[in-house]
Design a protein around this motif. Structure first.
Motif, PDB file in Angstrom:
ATOM      1  N   SER A  37       4.645   8.222  -1.832  1.00 48.47           N
ATOM      2  CA  SER A  37       4.646   9.460  -0.887  1.00 48.47           C
ATOM      3  C   SER A  37       4.918   8.895   0.528  1.00 48.47           C
ATOM      4  N   LYS A  38       5.299   7.629   0.773  1.00 47.64           N
ATOM      5  CA  LYS A  38       5.563   7.203   1.996  1.00 47.64           C
ATOM      6  C   LYS A  38       6.535   7.909   2.637  1.00 47.64           C
ATOM      7  N   THR A  39       6.239   8.052   4.231  1.00 48.57           N
ATOM      8  CA  THR A  39       7.136   8.974   4.959  1.00 48.57           C
ATOM      9  C   THR A  39       7.037  10.272   4.827  1.00 48.57           C
ATOM     10  N   LYS A  40       6.348  10.825   3.758  1.00 47.99           N
ATOM     11  CA  LYS A  40       6.254  12.260   3.466  1.00 47.99           C
ATOM     12  C   LYS A  40       5.063  12.684   4.138  1.00 47.99           C
ATOM     13  N   PRO A  41       4.890  14.121   4.347  1.00 48.48           N
ATOM     14  CA  PRO A  41       3.970  14.539   5.149  1.00 48.48           C
ATOM     15  C   PRO A  41       2.596  14.899   4.093  1.00 48.48           C
ATOM     16  N   GLU A  42       1.615  15.002   4.858  1.00 48.20           N
ATOM     17  CA  GLU A  42       0.252  15.222   3.884  1.00 48.20           C
ATOM     18  C   GLU A  42       0.356  16.378   3.049  1.00 48.20           C
ATOM     19  N   PHE A  56      -1.026   8.145  -6.076  1.00 45.54           N
ATOM     20  CA  PHE A  56       0.039   8.061  -4.999  1.00 45.54           C
ATOM     21  C   PHE A  56       0.130   6.714  -4.379  1.00 45.54           C
ATOM     22  N   GLY A  57       1.469   6.508  -4.028  1.00 43.29           N
ATOM     23  CA  GLY A  57       1.569   4.980  -3.533  1.00 43.29           C
ATOM     24  C   GLY A  57       2.001   5.064  -1.976  1.00 43.29           C
ATOM     25  N   GLU A  58       1.504   4.222  -1.278  1.00 39.04           N
ATOM     26  CA  GLU A  58       1.725   4.314   0.259  1.00 39.04           C
ATOM     27  C   GLU A  58       2.191   2.664   0.693  1.00 39.04           C
ATOM     28  N   ASN A  59       3.049   2.774   1.765  1.00 38.26           N
ATOM     29  CA  ASN A  59       3.624   1.544   1.790  1.00 38.26           C
ATOM     30  C   ASN A  59       3.249   1.155   3.514  1.00 38.26           C
ATOM     31  N   TYR A  60       3.014   2.204   4.244  1.00 40.43           N
ATOM     32  CA  TYR A  60       2.608   1.978   5.661  1.00 40.43           C
ATOM     33  C   TYR A  60       1.167   2.325   5.857  1.00 40.43           C
ATOM     34  N   LEU A  74      -9.896  16.018  -1.561  1.00 38.68           N
ATOM     35  CA  LEU A  74      -9.405  15.729  -2.721  1.00 38.68           C
ATOM     36  C   LEU A  74      -9.716  14.496  -3.069  1.00 38.68           C
ATOM     37  N   ASP A  75     -10.969  14.398  -3.745  1.00 36.59           N
ATOM     38  CA  ASP A  75     -11.749  13.137  -4.000  1.00 36.59           C
ATOM     39  C   ASP A  75     -11.267  12.514  -5.390  1.00 36.59           C
ATOM     40  N   ASP A  76     -10.148  13.020  -6.090  1.00 35.45           N
ATOM     41  CA  ASP A  76      -9.920  12.523  -7.350  1.00 35.45           C
ATOM     42  C   ASP A  76      -8.577  11.896  -7.181  1.00 35.45           C
ATOM     43  N   ILE A  77      -7.876  11.839  -5.844  1.00 32.99           N
ATOM     44  CA  ILE A  77      -6.577  11.065  -5.741  1.00 32.99           C
ATOM     45  C   ILE A  77      -6.840   9.607  -5.832  1.00 32.99           C
ATOM     46  N   VAL A  78      -6.041   8.824  -6.613  1.00 32.24           N
ATOM     47  CA  VAL A  78      -6.306   7.526  -6.618  1.00 32.24           C
ATOM     48  C   VAL A  78      -5.051   6.912  -5.770  1.00 32.24           C
ATOM     49  N   TRP A  79      -5.397   6.128  -4.790  1.00 39.10           N
ATOM     50  CA  TRP A  79      -4.463   5.784  -3.834  1.00 39.10           C
ATOM     51  C   TRP A  79      -4.002   4.238  -3.897  1.00 39.10           C
ATOM     52  N   HIS A  80      -3.019   4.081  -4.231  1.00 37.29           N
ATOM     53  CA  HIS A  80      -2.051   2.487  -4.540  1.00 37.29           C
ATOM     54  C   HIS A  80      -1.387   2.104  -3.304  1.00 37.29           C
ATOM     55  N   PHE A  81      -1.814   1.218  -2.657  1.00 39.60           N
ATOM     56  CA  PHE A  81      -0.901   0.435  -1.572  1.00 39.60           C
ATOM     57  C   PHE A  81       0.183  -0.594  -2.270  1.00 39.60           C
ATOM     58  N   ILE A  82       1.516  -0.219  -1.801  1.00 37.82           N
ATOM     59  CA  ILE A  82       2.518  -1.083  -2.573  1.00 37.82           C
ATOM     60  C   ILE A  82       3.316  -1.803  -1.620  1.00 37.82           C
ATOM     61  N   GLY A  83       2.941  -1.501  -0.402  1.00 36.18           N
ATOM     62  CA  GLY A  83       3.960  -2.440   0.710  1.00 36.18           C
ATOM     63  C   GLY A  83       3.470  -3.749   0.884  1.00 36.18           C
ATOM     64  N   PRO A  84       4.177  -4.407   1.718  1.00 37.83           N
ATOM     65  CA  PRO A  84       3.814  -5.669   2.249  1.00 37.83           C
ATOM     66  C   PRO A  84       2.506  -5.634   2.954  1.00 37.83           C
ATOM     67  N   GLY A 217       8.803  -2.162 -20.964  1.00 39.90           N
ATOM     68  CA  GLY A 217       7.576  -2.377 -21.015  1.00 39.90           C
ATOM     69  C   GLY A 217       6.774  -2.041 -19.714  1.00 39.90           C
ATOM     70  N   ALA A 218       7.426  -1.242 -18.787  1.00 38.36           N
ATOM     71  CA  ALA A 218       6.653  -0.924 -17.765  1.00 38.36           C
ATOM     72  C   ALA A 218       5.482   0.035 -17.748  1.00 38.36           C
ATOM     73  N   THR A 219       4.433  -0.209 -17.050  1.00 32.23           N
ATOM     74  CA  THR A 219       3.161   0.571 -17.463  1.00 32.23           C
ATOM     75  C   THR A 219       2.769   1.477 -16.266  1.00 32.23           C
ATOM     76  N   ILE A 220       3.422   1.226 -14.980  1.00 34.40           N
ATOM     77  CA  ILE A 220       3.315   1.982 -13.898  1.00 34.40           C
ATOM     78  C   ILE A 220       4.709   2.042 -13.397  1.00 34.40           C
ATOM     79  N   VAL A 221       5.534   3.288 -13.115  1.00 32.35           N
ATOM     80  CA  VAL A 221       6.674   3.368 -12.319  1.00 32.35           C
ATOM     81  C   VAL A 221       6.537   4.030 -10.921  1.00 32.35           C
ATOM     82  N   ARG A 222       7.020   3.705 -10.108  1.00 34.70           N
ATOM     83  CA  ARG A 222       6.867   4.072  -9.075  1.00 34.70           C
ATOM     84  C   ARG A 222       8.141   4.976  -8.323  1.00 34.70           C
ATOM     85  N   LEU A 223       7.956   6.316  -8.260  1.00 30.63           N
ATOM     86  CA  LEU A 223       9.125   7.102  -7.960  1.00 30.63           C
ATOM     87  C   LEU A 223       8.765   7.908  -6.818  1.00 30.63           C
TER      88      LEU A 223
END
Length: 231
Positions: A37-42, A56-60, A74-84, A217-223
């Motif tokens: 969801s990077k660059t997309k609004p809340e 949801f994956g975020e880079n920034y 929304l306390d059931d969201i799982v946040w993934h940091f995927i950027g440098p 064999g991917a177990t997480i795909v980042r779309l």
């Protein structure tokens, strides 16, 4: 303001993932759809959440923190940091995320470990591997991955889950599959050397190469664009 196209695009992404898993002879729940969801609004994250999306994956970092604040109920969201990840940003990531996919240096891992609150579960981490050996890409070299994994296993506030990669773009299915197969092989080699590690995760595959990643064999795909549209 909600996007009228999002319900259809999210449904299409889910169906695409299911078809790829079915074609690979894998269970339909064998891979997680991570909505980037990077660059997309809340509002877009909120709408996707209403449609059943939870990861949801975020880079920034600052953008992600703003969304987390706006969506705090929304306390059931799982946040993934995927950027440098830079050293001066590790504290907020350690405190506010459940996953980090982009660990490629021991210093970053040590800071995340030190800054992960004891009240939270250990932080799930993947090692980002520069599987295509691109000079412009982040990631640990394949031959250095085992040494880094050994060090991370000594850090009690981190939980090493597997590997992540962003291969160089390729056009044919076979060309796309090759680096994913190499990442899977590297993960299997790590598992043989580190039987105490979980290593159940291969975070690989994006909007243009999901099928190749799932085949290998991917177990997480980042779309991202496949769900939210072009940035």
């Amino acid at each position: 303001m909600f996007d009228v196209a999002l319900p259809e695009s999210l449904a299409t992404a889910r169906e695409r993932l299911h078809r790829a898993l079915e074609h690979a002879g894998r269970p339909l729940d064998d891979a997680l759809l991570l909505a980037v969801s990077k660059t997309k609004p809340e509002s877009a994250v909120r709408q996707a959440h209403q449609l059943g999306q939870r990861d949801f994956g975020e880079n920034y970092l600052q953008e992600a923190l703003d969304k987390q604040t706006a969506l705090s109920e929304l306390d059931d969201i799982v946040w993934h940091f995927i950027g440098p990840l830079q050293s001066n940003k590790t504290r907020s990531v350690a405190e506010r995320f459940a996953w980090v996919h982009s660990v490629d240096r021991l210093k970053i891992a040590q800071r995340l470990n030190e800054q992960r609150p004891a009240t939270l579960a250990p932080l799930n981490v993947c090692l980002q591997v520069n599987i295509s050996r691109e000079p412009s890409k982040s990631g640990v070299a394949p031959e250095e991955t085992l040494a880094l994994a050994r060090e991370i296993l000594t850090l009690p506030r981190l939980r090493l889950r597997g590997l992540m990669a962003i291969p160089a773009p390729a056009e044919s299915m076979a060309q796309q599959q090759a680096p994913f197969a190499a990442l899977r092989k590297l993960r299997d080699e790590l598992q043989a050397s580190l039987p105490e590690a979980l290593l159940d995760t291969l975070s690989m595959g994006m909007s243009d190469d999901l099928e190749a990643a799932v085949t290998e064999g991917a177990t997480i795909v980042r779309l991202g664009s496949a769900i939210f549209g072009a940035r």
